[in-house]
Design a protein around this motif. Sequence first.
Motif, PDB file in Angstrom:
ATOM      1  N   THR A   1     -11.986  24.054  29.448  1.00 27.98           N
ATOM      2  CA  THR A   1     -11.124  24.575  30.516  1.00 27.98           C
ATOM      3  C   THR A   1      -9.819  23.799  30.613  1.00 27.98           C
ATOM      4  OG1 THR A   1     -12.313  23.222  32.132  1.00 27.98           O
ATOM      5  CG2 THR A   1     -13.016  25.527  31.890  1.00 27.98           C
ATOM      6  N   SER A   2      -9.790  22.601  30.006  1.00 29.49           N
ATOM      7  CA  SER A   2      -8.572  21.804  29.877  1.00 29.49           C
ATOM      8  C   SER A   2      -8.696  20.995  28.595  1.00 29.49           C
ATOM      9  CB  SER A   2      -8.383  20.882  31.085  1.00 29.49           C
ATOM     10  OG  SER A   2      -9.429  19.937  31.153  1.00 29.49           O
TER      11      SER A   2
ATOM     12  N   MET B   1     -10.657  23.059  37.517  1.00 27.57           N
ATOM     13  CA  MET B   1     -10.633  24.077  36.453  1.00 27.57           C
ATOM     14  C   MET B   1     -12.050  24.362  35.949  1.00 27.57           C
ATOM     15  SD  MET B   1      -7.378  24.909  36.024  1.00 27.57           S
ATOM     16  CE  MET B   1      -6.949  25.385  34.368  1.00 27.57           C
TER      17      MET B   1
ATOM     18  N   THR C   1      -3.640  22.713  30.188  1.00 29.89           N
ATOM     19  CA  THR C   1      -4.423  23.921  29.938  1.00 29.89           C
ATOM     20  C   THR C   1      -4.450  24.173  28.435  1.00 29.89           C
ATOM     21  OG1 THR C   1      -2.477  25.349  30.193  1.00 29.89           O
ATOM     22  CG2 THR C   1      -3.830  24.983  32.171  1.00 29.89           C
TER      23      THR C   1
END
Length: 189
Positions: free
Chosen positions: A71-72, A47, A82
Motif C-alpha cells: 500500500t506504500s 493506507m 504511494t
Amino acid sequence: MFQLGKTIVSEDIIEKDFVCNLSACKGACCIDGDAGAPLDKAEVKIMEDIYPKVKPFLREEGIAAIETQGTSIVTDFGDFETPLINGADCAYVIFDEKKTALCGIEEAYNQGEIEWKKPVSCHLYPIRVREYSEFSGVNYDKWEICDDACSLGKELQVPIYKFVKEALIRKFGEDWYAELEKVAENHKR
C-alpha cells in the motif's frame, strides 16, 4: 522565507496565485513524474488500514501494483510514497468519464466509505513540506503542468495559501494558519 513556529515558509505561498484547473490539466500531477505521493510514517499505517475499503474504487492495474508493491513503498532515501503503476500513474489513480485523473482514496472518502480524505501531501499540493530535524520547510513546488492552475489562480486572485487552506490547517493547525494569514496581510502592505 519566514518562520512560523517550527516551520520555515517560502514567501511564494503568499505571493503566488494558484487554483487547480482539472479541466485543463486532467490531473496530470497524479500520472506524471517518477515518484509516488509522499507519505508520512503515520499515513503508512492508515493506507494499510483503509486499503480494503478503497480497493473497490481502484482500477485493476492499480490493485495489481498495490498487491505487488504494498500500500506504500520505501524509497532509496528511506522516504515513504504511494506505489506507481509501471513507474508512472499513482496506483490509487482512477479516471472519470472525461479521462481526468482522480484519487481513488478521495472517492472512497466522498462516498462515505472511509473518514480519511487522502495523503496530506496530495491535499497540500502545490505545497510540499520537507521535514528536517529541527523544523519543517514549507515550499511551493512549481511544475509546468500546473501553468493553467497558476493562470486561473491569478485570474481569480487566489494565493496558494488560501487555495490549500483546509490542507494547511490539517497539517499545521488553526493557530498556525491564523498566523500565516497575519503574515500574508502584513506582507501586502
